[in-house]
Design a protein around this motif. Sequence first.
Motif, short mmCIF file in Angstrom:
data_model
loop_
_atom_site.label_atom_id
_atom_site.label_comp_id
_atom_site.label_asym_id
_atom_site.label_seq_id
_atom_site.Cartn_x
_atom_site.Cartn_y
_atom_site.Cartn_z
N LYS A 227 2.28 13.88 17.56
CA LYS A 227 2.64 13.38 18.80
C LYS A 227 2.27 12.88 18.96
N GLU A 228 0.79 11.93 18.78
CA GLU A 228 0.87 10.38 19.23
C GLU A 228 1.07 9.98 18.27
N GLN A 229 1.76 9.92 16.99
CA GLN A 229 2.47 8.66 15.83
C GLN A 229 3.92 8.77 16.27
N ALA A 230 4.78 10.53 16.92
CA ALA A 230 5.56 10.31 17.56
C ALA A 230 5.97 9.38 18.98
N THR A 231 4.71 9.46 19.81
CA THR A 231 4.67 8.02 20.79
C THR A 231 5.40 6.90 19.95
N ARG A 232 4.77 6.56 19.10
CA ARG A 232 4.43 5.13 18.60
C ARG A 232 5.79 4.80 18.25
N LYS B 88 -2.97 12.32 2.14
CA LYS B 88 -0.90 12.90 2.51
C LYS B 88 -1.16 12.30 4.30
N GLU B 89 -2.06 12.93 4.72
CA GLU B 89 -2.93 12.06 5.64
C GLU B 89 -2.80 10.66 6.29
N LEU B 90 -3.00 10.65 5.10
CA LEU B 90 -2.84 8.61 5.24
C LEU B 90 -1.51 7.70 4.98
N ILE B 91 -0.59 8.86 4.29
CA ILE B 91 0.74 8.37 3.68
C ILE B 91 1.72 9.00 4.92
N ARG B 92 0.98 9.82 6.17
CA ARG B 92 1.86 9.45 7.12
C ARG B 92 1.93 8.63 8.17
N GLU B 93 0.43 7.83 7.87
CA GLU B 93 0.30 7.06 9.14
C GLU B 93 0.42 5.76 9.35
N TYR B 94 0.85 5.11 7.67
CA TYR B 94 1.00 4.30 7.30
C TYR B 94 2.85 4.13 7.24
N ALA B 95 3.28 5.67 7.17
CA ALA B 95 4.59 5.68 7.48
C ALA B 95 4.89 5.38 8.76
N ALA B 96 4.27 5.94 9.67
CA ALA B 96 4.66 5.97 11.32
C ALA B 96 4.21 4.22 11.36
N GLU B 97 3.66 3.47 10.90
CA GLU B 97 3.76 2.09 11.11
C GLU B 97 4.50 2.12 10.62
N GLN B 98 5.03 1.46 9.73
CA GLN B 98 6.03 0.89 9.09
C GLN B 98 7.89 1.47 9.96
N LEU B 99 7.73 2.79 10.40
CA LEU B 99 8.82 3.51 10.51
C LEU B 99 8.98 2.74 12.07
N ALA B 100 8.37 2.60 12.43
CA ALA B 100 8.45 2.26 14.36
C ALA B 100 8.59 1.18 13.97
N LYS B 101 8.33 0.25 13.08
CA LYS B 101 8.97 -0.83 12.69
C LYS B 101 10.62 -1.34 12.27
N ALA C 175 14.72 15.81 10.78
CA ALA C 175 14.07 14.72 9.15
C ALA C 175 13.94 13.91 9.11
N VAL C 176 13.16 12.77 8.72
CA VAL C 176 13.17 11.12 9.30
C VAL C 176 12.50 11.00 7.46
N TYR C 177 13.07 9.70 6.93
CA TYR C 177 13.08 9.31 5.70
C TYR C 177 13.02 8.30 5.71
N LEU C 178 12.00 7.26 5.08
CA LEU C 178 11.52 5.48 4.62
C LEU C 178 12.96 4.92 4.46
N ARG C 179 13.66 5.75 3.64
CA ARG C 179 14.40 4.53 2.83
C ARG C 179 15.86 5.81 2.48
N ALA D 259 0.81 -0.85 -0.48
CA ALA D 259 0.02 -0.05 0.01
C ALA D 259 0.77 0.86 0.04
N LEU D 260 1.85 1.02 1.05
CA LEU D 260 2.12 2.66 0.97
C LEU D 260 3.17 3.37 -0.47
N PRO D 261 4.02 2.14 -0.72
CA PRO D 261 5.00 2.76 -2.13
C PRO D 261 3.63 3.06 -3.01
#
Length: 380
Positions: A209-214, A117-130, A156-160, A84-86
Amino acid sequence: MNTREYLELASTKQVSPDELYRFMATQVPELAVLYQVTEGSKKPFLAKGNAPDRRYVVAFSDAEASAVVKVDYPEYMKREEEAALPFLLKAFRSDAEGIVLNPGLPSRLFLNKGYLKELIREYAAEQLAKMPGPWVPTMEQNVLLVEYEKGQYTVAVYLREEDAGAVTQKSGGKPVQRTWSEVLERCRQLGADAPYFHYGLPEQIPFTKEQATRLFASVQPKQVTETPSKTENITPQQRPIDPDVAAGLKKLEKATIEGQGMGNGWEVCRAMAELRRIWVVVDPEGNMVILAGQDQSPIVDFFTSEVHANRLIAEARQKNPNLPAMTPRLISTKKLYRALAPRKPIVWINRGSPEAWTSIMGDTLPYVLQLMGQLQGESV
């Protein structure tokens, strides 16, 4: 509840956008995508929006849902299930207005680029947390900082590696995978609640802030108790700092942060010229301490805060426990600059800190003195 049922609730606004994003990021790892294939190329199917000239990239929550699409020439259509994310990133970076999920079904849902964009951010937070940590553009030890509000900075942080690399082509440095503990520590130093996702790319957006907590959930900060050195007899300066001086120091720190290690020289020099007092390290007699040299040139260390100065003192003492007593002190800039300029020293500001800045060459202080003369209307 399956994905199509949840999308129906979202389309009738029975769940909030944030609830939808969270559901999809955790429950929908793949999307079914239809492509038109011609002569070795493939393009995703597009659907019309509310306006005649608006087009949305088509995607489905599952392969079964995509079966609703019938075409006259099925040999030119290809169904693929994609991560989904890519896919969402490709759709966002395209010329389309957004995506439409499950067209032709009761669960149809349009997401324009703002929601996408907000949906992408949520997917990214989920993936980056792992991940053990994100990719961060880095120059020497300085990470890329971005201004998310006036005067407020974060990391600034990046997935890849490739995403971070695209930014370093403009900013300099190279992509480095940092740990979440490093990112958390830097955010805390900056007073930032969360890092910034994909700054410099089309989908850039700060994490919540909530995503950062995760993202920081795996980080276990250690409690550090500092024991004062028994040989340190100098009492740190306790007098309150003049508000004008404090404002000037803050301006200088902002200029060094924006300089990302070596850049923004004019703004840094101007901020130095406007300062009446600056932090340095002194010995018990009040003389400025020169802690290092470079290519036969002395290095002079200036600081925008007592905290930054103490950090370098601690670092120097760790390397050489036999160093004499030292302490930070705010001193007058004009006399100091005049005394040091003839030696053409290398200037460092906040050396030992992640946002440290250096002049590299020895002409900084003469230039700062020249600026002081221009600002004060006198010959220096």
